[in-house]
Structures are given as structure tokens and as C-alpha cells.
Design a protein around this motif. Structure first.
Motif, PDB file in Angstrom:
ATOM      1  N   TYR A  85       1.436 -11.719  -7.394  1.00  0.00           N
ATOM      2  CA  TYR A  85       1.161 -10.502  -8.178  1.00  0.00           C
ATOM      3  C   TYR A  85      -0.344 -10.360  -8.404  1.00  0.00           C
ATOM      4  O   TYR A  85      -0.920  -9.284  -8.200  1.00  0.00           O
ATOM      5  CB  TYR A  85       1.893 -10.580  -9.521  1.00  0.00           C
ATOM      6  N   ARG A  88      -2.177  -9.383  -5.243  1.00  0.00           N
ATOM      7  CA  ARG A  88      -1.936  -7.988  -4.841  1.00  0.00           C
ATOM      8  C   ARG A  88      -2.645  -7.020  -5.769  1.00  0.00           C
ATOM      9  O   ARG A  88      -3.145  -5.982  -5.329  1.00  0.00           O
ATOM     10  CB  ARG A  88      -0.430  -7.708  -4.783  1.00  0.00           C
ATOM     11  N   MET A  89      -2.699  -7.357  -7.054  1.00  0.00           N
ATOM     12  CA  MET A  89      -3.407  -6.463  -7.974  1.00  0.00           C
ATOM     13  C   MET A  89      -4.913  -6.521  -7.757  1.00  0.00           C
ATOM     14  O   MET A  89      -5.603  -5.507  -7.847  1.00  0.00           O
ATOM     15  CB  MET A  89      -3.075  -6.830  -9.432  1.00  0.00           C
ATOM     16  N   ALA A  92      -5.420  -4.341  -4.904  1.00  0.00           N
ATOM     17  CA  ALA A  92      -5.255  -2.915  -5.244  1.00  0.00           C
ATOM     18  C   ALA A  92      -6.468  -2.381  -5.997  1.00  0.00           C
ATOM     19  O   ALA A  92      -6.865  -1.234  -5.825  1.00  0.00           O
ATOM     20  CB  ALA A  92      -3.995  -2.725  -6.086  1.00  0.00           C
ATOM     21  N   LEU A  93      -7.059  -3.234  -6.843  1.00  0.00           N
ATOM     22  CA  LEU A  93      -8.224  -2.787  -7.619  1.00  0.00           C
ATOM     23  C   LEU A  93      -9.529  -2.969  -6.846  1.00  0.00           C
ATOM     24  O   LEU A  93     -10.434  -2.144  -6.918  1.00  0.00           O
ATOM     25  CB  LEU A  93      -8.303  -3.560  -8.944  1.00  0.00           C
ATOM     26  N   ILE A 116      -7.705   1.207   5.648  1.00  0.00           N
ATOM     27  CA  ILE A 116      -6.285   1.596   5.652  1.00  0.00           C
ATOM     28  C   ILE A 116      -5.418   0.391   6.039  1.00  0.00           C
ATOM     29  O   ILE A 116      -4.398   0.105   5.401  1.00  0.00           O
ATOM     30  CB  ILE A 116      -6.039   2.775   6.626  1.00  0.00           C
ATOM     31  N   PHE A 119      -5.353  -2.092   3.189  1.00  0.00           N
ATOM     32  CA  PHE A 119      -4.591  -1.594   2.048  1.00  0.00           C
ATOM     33  C   PHE A 119      -3.087  -1.670   2.327  1.00  0.00           C
ATOM     34  O   PHE A 119      -2.309  -2.055   1.453  1.00  0.00           O
ATOM     35  CB  PHE A 119      -5.006  -0.152   1.739  1.00  0.00           C
ATOM     36  N   LEU A 120      -2.712  -1.307   3.546  1.00  0.00           N
ATOM     37  CA  LEU A 120      -1.287  -1.391   3.905  1.00  0.00           C
ATOM     38  C   LEU A 120      -0.811  -2.841   3.822  1.00  0.00           C
ATOM     39  O   LEU A 120       0.293  -3.121   3.333  1.00  0.00           O
ATOM     40  CB  LEU A 120      -1.082  -0.868   5.330  1.00  0.00           C
ATOM     41  N   ALA A 122      -2.093  -5.201   1.961  1.00  0.00           N
ATOM     42  CA  ALA A 122      -2.036  -5.580   0.537  1.00  0.00           C
ATOM     43  C   ALA A 122      -0.818  -4.972  -0.151  1.00  0.00           C
ATOM     44  O   ALA A 122      -0.290  -5.532  -1.104  1.00  0.00           O
ATOM     45  CB  ALA A 122      -3.302  -5.116  -0.165  1.00  0.00           C
ATOM     46  N   ALA A 123      -0.367  -3.825   0.355  1.00  0.00           N
ATOM     47  CA  ALA A 123       0.807  -3.173  -0.254  1.00  0.00           C
ATOM     48  C   ALA A 123       2.109  -3.851   0.172  1.00  0.00           C
ATOM     49  O   ALA A 123       3.182  -3.474  -0.290  1.00  0.00           O
ATOM     50  CB  ALA A 123       0.838  -1.708   0.134  1.00  0.00           C
ATOM     51  N   GLY A 124       2.004  -4.832   1.049  1.00  0.00           N
ATOM     52  CA  GLY A 124       3.193  -5.602   1.398  1.00  0.00           C
ATOM     53  C   GLY A 124       3.735  -5.347   2.794  1.00  0.00           C
ATOM     54  O   GLY A 124       4.740  -5.937   3.177  1.00  0.00           O
ATOM     55  N   GLU A 125       3.094  -4.475   3.550  1.00  0.00           N
ATOM     56  CA  GLU A 125       3.578  -4.203   4.897  1.00  0.00           C
ATOM     57  C   GLU A 125       3.127  -5.343   5.826  1.00  0.00           C
ATOM     58  O   GLU A 125       1.952  -5.670   5.872  1.00  0.00           O
ATOM     59  CB  GLU A 125       3.019  -2.854   5.406  1.00  0.00           C
ATOM     60  N   ARG A 127       4.710  -5.691   9.173  1.00  0.00           N
ATOM     61  CA  ARG A 127       5.104  -5.414  10.573  1.00  0.00           C
ATOM     62  C   ARG A 127       3.908  -4.806  11.303  1.00  0.00           C
ATOM     63  O   ARG A 127       3.453  -3.720  10.948  1.00  0.00           O
ATOM     64  CB  ARG A 127       6.300  -4.455  10.594  1.00  0.00           C
TER      65      ARG A 127
ATOM     66  N   MET B 222       1.238   0.553  -7.010  1.00  0.00           N
ATOM     67  CA  MET B 222       1.008  -0.750  -6.357  1.00  0.00           C
ATOM     68  C   MET B 222       1.409  -1.885  -7.299  1.00  0.00           C
ATOM     69  O   MET B 222       1.968  -2.896  -6.872  1.00  0.00           O
ATOM     70  CB  MET B 222      -0.485  -0.898  -6.005  1.00  0.00           C
ATOM     71  N   ALA B 226       4.108  -4.787  -6.715  1.00  0.00           N
ATOM     72  CA  ALA B 226       3.772  -6.204  -6.863  1.00  0.00           C
ATOM     73  C   ALA B 226       4.746  -6.889  -7.822  1.00  0.00           C
ATOM     74  O   ALA B 226       5.081  -8.054  -7.661  1.00  0.00           O
ATOM     75  CB  ALA B 226       2.338  -6.349  -7.360  1.00  0.00           C
ATOM     76  N   HIS B 388       4.126   3.078   0.200  1.00  0.00           N
ATOM     77  CA  HIS B 388       2.992   2.275   0.665  1.00  0.00           C
ATOM     78  C   HIS B 388       2.372   2.850   1.937  1.00  0.00           C
ATOM     79  O   HIS B 388       1.253   2.489   2.292  1.00  0.00           O
ATOM     80  CB  HIS B 388       3.366   0.799   0.825  1.00  0.00           C
ATOM     81  N   PRO B 392      -2.363   4.952   1.208  1.00  0.00           N
ATOM     82  CA  PRO B 392      -3.699   5.058   1.824  1.00  0.00           C
ATOM     83  C   PRO B 392      -4.051   6.484   2.218  1.00  0.00           C
ATOM     84  O   PRO B 392      -5.216   6.873   2.146  1.00  0.00           O
ATOM     85  CB  PRO B 392      -3.613   4.150   3.052  1.00  0.00           C
TER      86      PRO B 392
END
Lengths: 174, 496
Positions: A85, A88-89, A92-93, A116, A119-120, A122-125, A127, B222, B226, B388, B392
Motif C-alpha cells: 500500500y 503504491r501510494m 501515486a503521489l 504512462i 503509472f499503469l 503502479a496502478a497494478g497492471e 500484463r 488509486m 491499493a 487504471h 493516465p
């Protein structure tokens, strides 16, 4: 009934903000011939209102704090944050801020796909086809919409080779 | 009526005029939805080309862009919390929470209907009494009245969206402080600029709006991801029912009056109209706590008011030659490119031009209804895209929007700092709506306060001779006293 640590921090923040802003008004307490209140009158009035509002908030917290916290659910234990957590925060910040600060030297065109992608991620993607595909789609859309159709001048950077790359890309697109 | 029919026939009997009408309508809706780029960019791009058009087509094009552009920004405000323009910011207060509750269709549908209704009413009022209304408004409304109006608006705004009344006030006051950064409006003295040249021009409100709304929202979502508490909004295409609209009839009529009235005032226009429309909806509501959490009345009030301001903004321009904002100022440029000056003589010398413009605005608002309905059925599906992937894209659109205004990367830094600050403030129960309102009304408020004080010889008792200003000041003061009483006696009920 006392104030919680969070409430004390808020009160401290606002009073410091008000005090700092008030002290700074002495930098511009010059007379204006045609206006009696000068450049400092309005900000000082606003600062006074801030102090009154902070005192009101303190009164509210002391007088009704517990009942109010119960109403809005603040008495519930705050969730424990694990390392994932926090990471990831932080991303994000921190990522948008880092992106904004690096735009001037590196330029929009070189930095944006990297941002981009990061960020993707970090957002959990996780694949890779999606990471690359979505990045390419958003970047392509931005280039076509803003650089080619609307001719919006976006930052090209001022550090080589990023500056050269931006100009090369603009020539190709336009 | 004969004039209106003649104007309509002139508009639709010429294929070039029809093409310009349709182009302006679509262009305004599309550009209005792009933050930072906005309808002003489109108007600025098109301005040099209007020299090749007839004066009638040129003015008509700009008036149609104005109507459509004000509506366009509502869509992104509702779906993604990105107001296309400052006048759409109050629409996001309740529109976006409605999207999160799975009522996006209802919110967009309400925005479409109310924009069309507000704009059409405004066009009708404009056609019936342009000269009379303009003369009355200009003579009755000076800086003391405008300041009183701003004071009244700020007094009401403090009760929107914050955890307590005091936090609502702190939010508005923080916005007012941010608005003081830069040169003071009377003497041009530098304030809070820390010797940074960028700050001399003040903090621009577009990057701050984008930061407080769009960026902070992305960070909040976000955080939910999380934490594992994120839930995708449900997609719904339901339009609001007639019963729901009937229930809001008073709010709609009130917003038409407020929007029209604010629109007439030069330099105030649609932004104040939208905020005042929203604030009055909150003030007259029995349950203020539901605002900011997805209340249909919030969307209805602000969208009706900002579109009602469009027709009204044409009144001082056409009747007195006074532009009320950036777009109407560009219209003066179009007039001048054709060797004309807007003002009373236009009605005598170019009556047909005026009536083509009036009928174009009337039909543009009707078209917003049908095009907006189609838009509702299509654009809402964007919400099916996982957040997500959208995040972006939202950040990038906001980045381009913040940069496009002045071409400064500092604006992007300001936007992201505002986003992070907005995230922290929202978590602590403060209202970003209040902050934004403070920033926007702060500049108008300080300037008109200074002018008012000079006009009234620094004697507030002079307000006794100005009944409109006095009523607004007393109304604002009564609102503050009543809110404090409620906050002290019934803290839970007073929670905004």
C-alpha cells in the motif's frame, strides 16, 4: 475532552499558515494613494477570518468531538497499511510530481510514454501487452489530437537528446 | 415574433450559414469538453478566418460556439471529475458522485436537459427585452452590488461539501488566500510572490481546478485500489424521469433567473452564475448534507444557471457594446473586422444581424438537447473502461489542459501540487469545491471591494442608499449567523 493528534496537527497547520501569511503582509504594507486599505488590507481580513474559523473548529472538536467522530466513523480503527500500500501510494503521489518537474528539461514527447507506462504499472497492471498497448494508444491519441490536429505547442525539453527527439517527432507528425 | 421568424429564415435559407451553425455547435461541444483547451481556443483559432465570412455569419458562429461550449464541459465534469471550464466546476460537485453511484446517465441527461432549457429561456428573455434589461442592470449594478453578490455567494458556499461548517469556511478562506498571490488589483503591488516571476501573474485557476478535481480524484481512486476497496462505477443510461424534473422545477426556474441575472453583469458571467445557482440550491434545501454526495438538484442548478448566462451575456454586448468576458470580447473583434461597433446603433443599422444571432442561439440550445441526448447514450460507455487505464489518460488530458493556457510547465507543477493537496484536504474533511470557489470569487471579490469602498467613501453605511447591495449583504450576514447557530446547537445537522 482533549484534541486528538490529528486535530492538533490541523490546528497547528492553520495557525502556522495564518501567522506566516500575516508576517509576510509586512513585505507589502505599502500605502496606495487612491486606496486606504492598501495591498495588505484584504489578505489581513482573510487571515483574521481563518483564525476565527480555526477557533470555531477547535471549539467544535472539544465540545462535540467524540460524538462527531462517532457519526463520521473516525473512531473505527484505521486500517493497517502494508508495504505494498505504502509503495503504491508513494508512486501515486510521487510519479505525477516527478513527471511535472522533469517536463521542462526532458519534454512532453520523450517523457510521456515512460510516465504512462510507470503509472499503469503502479496502478497494478502487470500484463505487458496491456501495459504497452494502453501506453501506445494514449500516447498516440495525444499526439494526433493535440500535436497534429490542434497544433498545441507542448514542452519539447531543453536537454539533448530529448530536445532533438521532440523536434524530430514533431516533424514526423506534422 | 416577425423579427424572429425573419432571422430564422435567413439563418436556414443559406447553406453556408447552416454549415457554420452546425460546425460551431459541434466544435463548441467538443472543445468545451477539453479542459484548458476550451471553447476559447476554438474561438481564438477561428477569429482571423471570420474576416472572410459575412458579419452576420461571423457573429452567429461565435454565439453558437458560446452556447455549445458552456454545455460541453459538463460531460467530462460528470464522468471524470474534470470540468471542461470553470463554469462547469459546480456540476462536478454532485455530477461525479452520481457517476460513482452508477447514475451517470441520469446526471448527464439532467445536464443536457437543463443546459438546453436554461439556454433557451435565456435566449427568449434576451430576444424580448435586451435594451431594457441591459440599461437597468448596468445602472443598478455597480461594484458595491457585485461585491455584495460575491459576499453572499461565499457565505452560502461555506456550507458545501466539508465535514463541518468551520472546515467549509477554512476551505473557502484558503481559496481566498490563494487568490491574493500576485499583483494586488489596485496598486499593482507584489504579494506572496517569493521573488518567483511566475507568481506575479497569480495562481491561474485552470491548473488549480484541474488539480483539485481531476488529479486528486485519480489519487483517491488509486488509494482505493491499493487498499483493495475500489469499486468500478456502474454504467447506467437512464435519463431522469419527468417526475424527478417536476420535483426540481423550482430549482430550475431559480437557476434560470440567477444565471440570466449574473450573465448580464460584465466580467462576471457564467462562472459566478453556476456557483450562485448551486449555492442557492444548497441554501434553499431542507437537507443540505445531501449536496456534494450525488444530488441531482446540484447538477440541475449549476447547468441551468451557466447556460442561462450565455444569452444574458449577449445583452450588454449587443445593447451597450460592453463585452462581459473573453468570448464576447472576441465578438467585438469580429464586429470591428467588419467595420462595425456593437451597441445601440446595431439594432437600428443591422437589425437582421441581431435577429439571426438571436435565432441561432435559440436553435443552438434546442440542438444541444438532441445532440446531448445522443451523447448521453454513447459517451457514458467510456465508464466501462477500467479505471487504471483511464487514470493516465485523465492525467495526460489535464496536463495538456494546464499547459495549453499559458505555455508554462510551472502550471503543470501547480496542478499536480494542487492535486496532492486536494487529496490530503479531502481526506481530512475539507471541501475542494469551497477552495475553488474561493480562488475564483476571491479575485472578483477583492477588486469589487476596493472599487466599492472608493465609491462609498469607505463608509459601509452608504449601503443603506443601495437597496440591492444592502439586501445581499444582509442576506449573506444572516446566512453566516444562522449557520453558526446551527453549528453550535446541532453540530451533526450542520455537517455539510
Amino acid at each position: 475532552m482533549g484534541l486528538t493528534r490529528g486535530q492538533l496537527f490541523e490546528v497547528g497547520f492553520w495557525l502556522t499558515f495564518a501567522l506566516g501569511a500575516f508576517a509576510l503582509t509586512y513585505q507589502f504594507n505599502l500605502e496606495i494613494e487612491i486606496y486606504e486599505f492598501g495591498a495588505y488590507g484584504w489578505p489581513r481580513g482573510v487571515i483574521l477570518c481563518i483564525v476565527i474559523a480555526v477557533l470555531g473548529q477547535v471549539y467544535h472538536d472539544v465540545r462535540f468531538g467524540q460524538a462527531h467522530r462517532a457519526v463520521i466513523g473516525e473512531d473505527e480503527e484505521r486500517p493497517q497499511h502494508d508495504a505494498s500500500y505504502i509503495l503504491r501510494m508513494l508512486a501515486a503521489l510521487g510519479l505525477p510530481l516527478a513527471y511535472a518537474l522533469l517536463l521542462q528539461p526532458l519534454g512532453f514527447y520523450a517523457l510521456t510514454p515512460l510516465f504512462i507506462l510507470a503509472f499503469l504499472y503502479a496502478a497494478g497492471e502487470r500484463r505487458w501487452p496491456w501495459l504497452l498497448g494502453v501506453t501506445a494508444f494514449i500516447y498516440g491519441f495525444l499526439l494526433i489530437a493535440f500535436a497534429r490536429l490542434l497544433y498545441v505547442g507542448l514542452p519539447t525539453g531543453n536537454v539533448r537528446p530529448f530536445y532533438d527527439f521532440s523536434n524530430w517527432l514533431l516533424v514526423v507528425i506534422r | 415574433m416577425e423579427n424572429f421568424i425573419a432571422g430564422t429564415l435567413m439563418l436556414f435559407s443559406n447553406s453556408t450559414s447552416v454549415l457554420i451553425f452546425v460546425g460551431g455547435l459541434l466544435g463548441g461541444m467538443i472543445f468545451g469538453a477539453i479542459p484548458g483547451v476550451s471553447m476559447l481556443t476554438l474561438a481564438a483559432i477561428l477569429l482571423p478566418f471570420t474576416g472572410h465570412l459575412s458579419a452576420t455569419d461571423g457573429i452567429m458562429l461565435f454565439s453558437v460556439i458560446y452556447c455549445a461550449g458552456v454545455f460541453g464541459g459538463a460531460i467530462t465534469a460528470i464522468l471524470f471529475n474534470i470540468p471542461g471550464a470553470p463554469e462547469n466546476a459546480p456540476t462536478a460537485f454532485d455530477g461525479y458522485p452520481m457517476t460513482q453511484k452508477g447514475q451517470a446517465g441520469k446526471a448527464v441527461g439532467a445536464a443536457v436537459l437543463c443546459s438546453a432549457f436554461g439556454g433557451t429561456c435565456s435566449a427568449i428573455l434576451m430576444m424580448s427585452a435586451t435594451a431594457v434589461i441591459a440599461n437597468w442592470a448596468i445602472s443598478a449594478f455597480g461594484p458595491p452590488e457585485v461585491f455584495a453578490l460575491v459576499f453572499f455567494g461565499l457565505a452560502v458556499a461555506s456550507s458545501v461539501g466539508a465535514a463541518t461548517l468551520w472546515k467549509g469556511w477554512l476551505s473557502v478562506l484558503f481559496g481566498l488566500m490563494l487568490a491574493t498571490v500576485g499583483l494586488d488589483p489596485v496598486g499593482g503591488i507584489e504579494r506572496y510572490d517569493f521573488d518567483i516571476p511566475y507568481l506575479l501573474a497569480g495562481i491561474h485557476f485552470i491548473p488549480t481546478i484541474l488539480g483539485f478535481f481531476a488529479v486528486s480524484e485519480v489519487i483517491i481512486q488509486m488509494e482505493k485500489r491499493a487498499r483493495g476497496t475500489y469499486e468500478a462505477p456502474k454504467v447506467s443510461l437512464d435519463f431522469p424521469s419527468l417526475v424527478e424534473f417536476w420535483r426540481l422545477k423550482v430549482a430550475v426556474i431559480r437557476s434560470v433567473v440567477i444565471g440570466f441575472f449574473c450573465g448580464i453583469l460584465p466580467g462576471i458571467g457564467a462562472v459566478l452564475a453556476a456557483f450562485m445557482g448551486y449555492n442557492e440550491a444548497v441554501r434553499w434545501s431542507r437537507d443540505k448534507s445531501k449536496f456534494g454526495k450525488g444530488e441531482l438538484e446540484g447538477v440541475v442548478s449549476s447547468e441551468t444557471a451557466n447556460n442561462a448566462a450565455t444569452g444574458a451575456a449577449m445583452i450588454p454586448l449587443l445593447a451597450l457594446g460592453l463585452p462581459g468576458g473573453a468570448l464576447t470580447a472576441m465578438m467585438v473583434g469580429v464586429f470591428q473586422m467588419h467595420d462595425m461597433e456593437p451597441g445601440p446603433l446595431v439594432f437600428i443599422n443591422s437589425g437582421e444581424l441581431i435577429w439571426v444571432v438571436f435565432s441561432a442561439m435559440f436553435f443552438a440550445n434546442l440542438c444541444i438537447f438532441f445532440l446531448g441526448w445522443l451523447q448521453t447514450k454513447t459517451v457514458v460507455h467510456l465508464l466501462r473502461i477500467p479505471f487504471h487505464f483511464l487514470a493516465p489518460a485523465i492525467l495526460m488530458m489535464a496536463t495538456v489542459g494546464a499547459y495549453a493556457i499559458r505555455g508554462l510547465t510551472v502550471d503543470i507543477v501547480v496542478m499536480f501540487i494542487a492535486g496532492i493537496a486536494g487529496f490530503l484536504l479531502r481526506r481530512s474533511g475539507y471541501s475542494v469545491a469551497g477552495i475553488v470557489l474561493g480562488i475564483i470569487l476571491g479575485k472578483i471579490g477583492e477588486q469589487t471591494f476596493a472599487q466599492a469602498m472608493q465609491m462609498l467613501y469607505y463608509d459601509p453605511m452608504e449601503y443603506l442608499n443601495r437597496p440591492i447591495g444592502l439586501a445581499l449583504i444582509l442576506g449573506g450576514a444572516a446566512t453566516i449567523v444562522f449557520n453558526i447557530y446551527r453549528a453550535l446547537r446541532f453540530p451533526a445537522a450542520a455537517r455539510a
